[in-house]
Design a protein around this motif. Structure first.
Motif, PDB file in Angstrom:
ATOM      1  N   UNK A  46       0.857  -1.187   0.000  1.00  0.00           N
ATOM      2  CA  UNK A  46       0.000   0.000   0.000  1.00  0.00           C
ATOM      3  C   UNK A  46       0.891   1.235   0.000  1.00  0.00           C
ATOM      4  N   UNK A  47       0.383   2.335  -0.585  1.00  0.00           N
ATOM      5  CA  UNK A  47       1.172   3.560  -0.721  1.00  0.00           C
ATOM      6  C   UNK A  47       0.387   4.750  -0.204  1.00  0.00           C
ATOM      7  N   UNK A  48       1.076   5.616   0.533  1.00  0.00           N
ATOM      8  CA  UNK A  48       0.525   6.882   1.020  1.00  0.00           C
ATOM      9  C   UNK A  48       1.385   8.020   0.498  1.00  0.00           C
ATOM     10  N   UNK A  49       0.750   9.174   0.230  1.00  0.00           N
ATOM     11  CA  UNK A  49       1.448  10.321  -0.348  1.00  0.00           C
ATOM     12  C   UNK A  49       1.536  11.435   0.673  1.00  0.00           C
ATOM     13  N   UNK A  50       2.697  12.085   0.735  1.00  0.00           N
ATOM     14  CA  UNK A  50       2.952  13.220   1.626  1.00  0.00           C
ATOM     15  C   UNK A  50       3.312  14.418   0.763  1.00  0.00           C
ATOM     16  N   UNK A  51       2.588  15.532   0.939  1.00  0.00           N
ATOM     17  CA  UNK A  51       2.816  16.756   0.164  1.00  0.00           C
ATOM     18  C   UNK A  51       3.751  17.679   0.926  1.00  0.00           C
ATOM     19  N   UNK A  52       4.717  18.251   0.205  1.00  0.00           N
ATOM     20  CA  UNK A  52       5.660  19.210   0.765  1.00  0.00           C
ATOM     21  C   UNK A  52       5.388  20.569   0.136  1.00  0.00           C
ATOM     22  N   UNK A  53       4.577  21.421   0.763  1.00  0.00           N
ATOM     23  CA  UNK A  53       4.263  22.723   0.162  1.00  0.00           C
ATOM     24  C   UNK A  53       5.504  23.611   0.082  1.00  0.00           C
ATOM     25  N   UNK A 126       2.564   9.416   8.747  1.00  0.00           N
ATOM     26  CA  UNK A 126       2.300  10.285   9.900  1.00  0.00           C
ATOM     27  C   UNK A 126       3.567  10.549  10.706  1.00  0.00           C
ATOM     28  N   UNK A 127       4.349   9.527  10.926  1.00  0.00           N
ATOM     29  CA  UNK A 127       5.579   9.706  11.687  1.00  0.00           C
ATOM     30  C   UNK A 127       6.592  10.563  10.931  1.00  0.00           C
ATOM     31  N   UNK A 128       6.601  10.475   9.607  1.00  0.00           N
ATOM     32  CA  UNK A 128       7.491  11.332   8.816  1.00  0.00           C
ATOM     33  C   UNK A 128       7.101  12.794   8.982  1.00  0.00           C
ATOM     34  N   UNK A 209       4.311  23.271   6.709  1.00  0.00           N
ATOM     35  CA  UNK A 209       4.557  21.912   7.159  1.00  0.00           C
ATOM     36  C   UNK A 209       4.036  20.882   6.166  1.00  0.00           C
ATOM     37  N   UNK A 210       4.593  19.648   6.254  1.00  0.00           N
ATOM     38  CA  UNK A 210       4.157  18.551   5.389  1.00  0.00           C
ATOM     39  C   UNK A 210       2.725  18.159   5.713  1.00  0.00           C
ATOM     40  N   UNK A 211       2.040  17.631   4.680  1.00  0.00           N
ATOM     41  CA  UNK A 211       0.647  17.237   4.823  1.00  0.00           C
ATOM     42  C   UNK A 211       0.469  15.849   4.234  1.00  0.00           C
ATOM     43  N   UNK A 212      -0.168  14.953   4.988  1.00  0.00           N
ATOM     44  CA  UNK A 212      -0.494  13.621   4.475  1.00  0.00           C
ATOM     45  C   UNK A 212      -1.739  13.731   3.600  1.00  0.00           C
ATOM     46  N   UNK A 213      -1.622  13.295   2.350  1.00  0.00           N
ATOM     47  CA  UNK A 213      -2.722  13.439   1.393  1.00  0.00           C
ATOM     48  C   UNK A 213      -3.691  12.261   1.484  1.00  0.00           C
ATOM     49  N   UNK A 214      -4.306  12.135   2.640  1.00  0.00           N
ATOM     50  CA  UNK A 214      -5.315  11.107   2.802  1.00  0.00           C
ATOM     51  C   UNK A 214      -4.736   9.759   3.155  1.00  0.00           C
ATOM     52  N   UNK A 215      -5.576   8.829   3.617  1.00  0.00           N
ATOM     53  CA  UNK A 215      -5.100   7.483   3.965  1.00  0.00           C
ATOM     54  C   UNK A 215      -4.720   6.682   2.721  1.00  0.00           C
TER      55      UNK A 215
END
Length: 465
Positions: A46-53, A126-128, A209-215
Motif C-alpha cells: 500500500x502507498x501513502x502520499x505526503x505533500x511538501x508545500x 504520519x511519523x514522517x 509543514x508537510x501534509x499527508x494526502x489522505x489514507x
C-alpha cells in the motif's frame, strides 16, 4: 545468410525437433515456480502520499526520502503499531519511499495482509510528518518554537522603546537632539533588516509543514512476484536454459560429420554414401530398454542438429548408389566371402541402409568370368556404449554402416576396436543419409522400379556404373 539468421534458424530447429522435451521441461519449471510461491507467503503493498508545500530543491526532497526510511522514523512506526516481536529492523526492509513530481513523497509499506500494509504506510507517513515538523521547528512544537518567537518579541519591544526615546528627545534643532534621533532611526533600520534576514533563514516561514494526502488505499492484488508470475517465470527459465544447453552442446559437439573424419575414426576407407527415405520405421519391442523407450517418447533418440533432409531423387537413383557401393566392396575383396554388416545400435537410418545392401547383395547372380559376385552379408547391431562383435567364424571381415553426425570419434573407435577384437577387419564404411521421398507418382507415370531393374541388370553383366 547473416549470423543472426543462422542463430534464429538454429533456435527454430531446436524448438521444432525437441518440442516434447522442451514442453516437459517447461512443465517442470512451472511446478518449481509454483512450489516457490508456496514457500514464500503472498505480500501486499500500500502507498501513502505526503505533500511538501513550498519550493523544495531536489537534494532537499532526497533528504526527506532518506528520513522516511531512517531508523528514527521506522522505530517510531514499530512502536505505534504495537505488534509483538516486530521492531524497526524488521520494518526497514518493508518500507520504501520515493520522490514524485510536484513535491510529493510516496511512502510504500509491504505486509502479509492488505490491512497491515495499509496501516504500515499510513503510520509511516504520519511519523514522517511529525519528525520533519520537529526538525524544522514548526510552530506546532512549543519547545522548538520558543527560540525564534522569543527573539521576535524582544525585537518588537526594542522597536517600541526606540519610538519612546525618539519622542522623548528634545524636539528642537540642536545638534545633540538631531544626532540622537538619527542614531535611533539607524538602530530601528538595523533591527528591521535583521528580522527580515531571520525570517528568510527560517524554513518554518518560507515552507509550510508537510501534509499527508489522505489514507493509503487498501491493496486489492498481491505485490510482485505473484504466484502466476513465479509459475510463468519458472517455465520460461527452464525453457531458456534448455535452449542454451542445446546450443552449448552443439558448440562443444565433436561428432565426425565429414567423410575424412569418419574414415579416420574407424581406420578404413569410405565406400560411398547412400540415401534412405526419411520415414520412421516401426520400433521393435526388443530394441532398447526402458531408457530407449523414454528417449523415443521425448523425441531425443535422433540428433536435432542434423541438417534438414534434402529432397530425394527417384528410386532408380537410390538403387544406383547402393550398386556402386556393392561394386566398390567387390573390388576391395580378393574373393567372395561372408561379411558382417556392423550397425550402431539405435541408428535406424543405418539399419535400413544395411537392409537394402543385404537385399541387393543377395539378388546378385552367381559369379561369372566378368563378375566375381557380391559377398554374403549378415547384419548385426552393436551397442556403442559396450561394443561387442561376434568372433570370426563363418564371417571374416566387417562392413560398418552408420549415419553421419550421430556418433562421437571415441564411439566409432570403440566399434573399430570391437571388430578387431572379434578378428574382423573393417573392409569399408558406408554412410547413410536421410532424404525426403518424392510424392507418389500418378497412375499414368512410369513406375520407378523399371529403371532400377534395368540398372541392376547392367551391373550384373559387368557394365560400369
Amino acid at each position: 545468410m547473416s549470423d543472426e539468421s543462422i542463430r534464429l534458424v538454429t533456435i527454430g530447429r531446436i524448438l521444432r525437433r525437441r518440442r516434447r522435451l522442451l514442453s516437459l521441461l517447461a512443465v517442470v519449471g512451472a511446478l518449481v515456480g509454483y512450489g516457490t510461491s508456496v514457500l514464500f507467503p503472498p505480500r501486499y503493498t500500500a502507498s501513502a502520499s505526503v505533500l511538501l508545500p513550498g519550493q523544495w530543491e531536489e537534494r532537499e526532497l532526497l533528504t526527506q526520502v532518506n528520513i522516511a526510511t531512517s531508523s528514527a522514523v521506522v522505530d517510531r512506526v514499530a512502536a505505534t503499531l504495537g505488534r509483538p516481536g516486530v521492531n524497526g529492523g524488521d520494518l526497514r526492509d518493508r518500507v520504501s519511499a520515493k520522490a514524485a513530481d510536484g513535491n510529493i513523497i510516496t511512502i510504500s509499506g509491504t505486509a502479509e495482509t492488505p490491512e497491515r500494509a495499509q496501516r504500515l504506510s499510513d503510520r509511516t507517513a504520519q511519523q514522517l510528518v511529525t519528525f520533519a515538523a520537529r526538525i524544522a521547528g514548526d510552530s506546532s512544537d512549543p519547545e522548538a518554537a520558543t527560540g525564534p518567537e522569543a527573539l521576535r518579541q524582544k525585537v518588537v519591544q526594542t522597536d517600541r522603546r526606540i519610538t519612546e526615546l525618539a519622542n522623548a528627545t528634545d524636539a528642537g534643532q540642536s545638534v545633540e537632539s538631531v544626532q540622537a534621533r538619527t542614531a535611533l532611526e539607524k538602530l530601528r533600520t538595523a533591527l528591521e533588516e535583521a528580522m527580515k534576514k531571520l525570517d528568510q533563514a527560517d524554513p518554518a516561514t518560507s515552507k509550510a509543514g508537510m501534509v499527508v494526502m489522505g489514507p493509503a488505499a487498501r491493496p486489492t492484488g498481491q505485490a510482485p512476484p505473484t504466484r502466476t508470475q513465479l509459475v510463468v517465470a519458472g517455465a520460461l527459465v527452464f525453457l531458456l536454459l534448455a535452449v542454451i544447453g542445446h546450443l552449448a552442446a552443439a558448440r562443444m559437439n565433436r561428432r565426425p560429420r565429414t567423410e575424412p573424419e569418419i574414415a579416420a575414426a574407424l581406420g578404413s576407407a569410405l565406400l560411398g554414401r547412400v540415401d534412405v527415405p526419411g520415414e520412421r520405421p516401426a520400433h521393435r519391442p526388443e530394441a532398447g530398454g526402458r531408457m530407449n523407450r523414454v528417449r523415443r517418447l521425448l523425441g531425443v533418440d535422433t540428433p536435432w542438429d542434423v541438417p534438414t533432409p534434402q529432397l530425394s531423387g527417384d528410386e532408380a537413383g537410390r538403387q544406383i548408389r547402393y550398386q556402386r557401393v556393392c561394386a566398390r566392396l567387390r573390388d576391395r575383396l580378393p574373393a567372395p566371402r561372408r561379411l558382417l554388416v556392423v550397425v550402431p545400435e539405435g541408428d535406424g537410418t543405418a539399419l535400413r541402409a544395411a537392409g537394402q545392401l543385404v537385399a541387393l547383395a543377395g539378388n546378385d547372380p552367381a559369379p561369372s568370368s566378368s563378375s566375381r559376385g557380391n559377398p554374403a552379408l549378415r547384419v548385426v547391431e552393436v551397442p556403442v556404449s559396450r561394443p561387442m562383435v561376434p568372433d570370426s567364424g563363418a564371417e571374416s571381415g566387417a562392413l560398418v554402416v552408420l549415419s553421419a553426425g550421430s556418433w562421437t570419434a571415441g564411439e566409432l573407435a570403440g566399434l573399430a576396436g570391437a571388430c578387431a577384437d572379434g578378428g574382423h577387419e573393417v573392409v569399408g564404411i558406408v554412410v547413410a543419409d536421410t532424404v525426403r521421398a518424392r510424392p507418389t507418382p500418378s497412375d499414368g507415370d512410369p513406375p520407378d522400379h523399371a529403371p532400377a531393374a534395368l540398372a541392376a541388370h547392367g551391373n550384373a553383366t559387368g557394365e560400369s556404373v
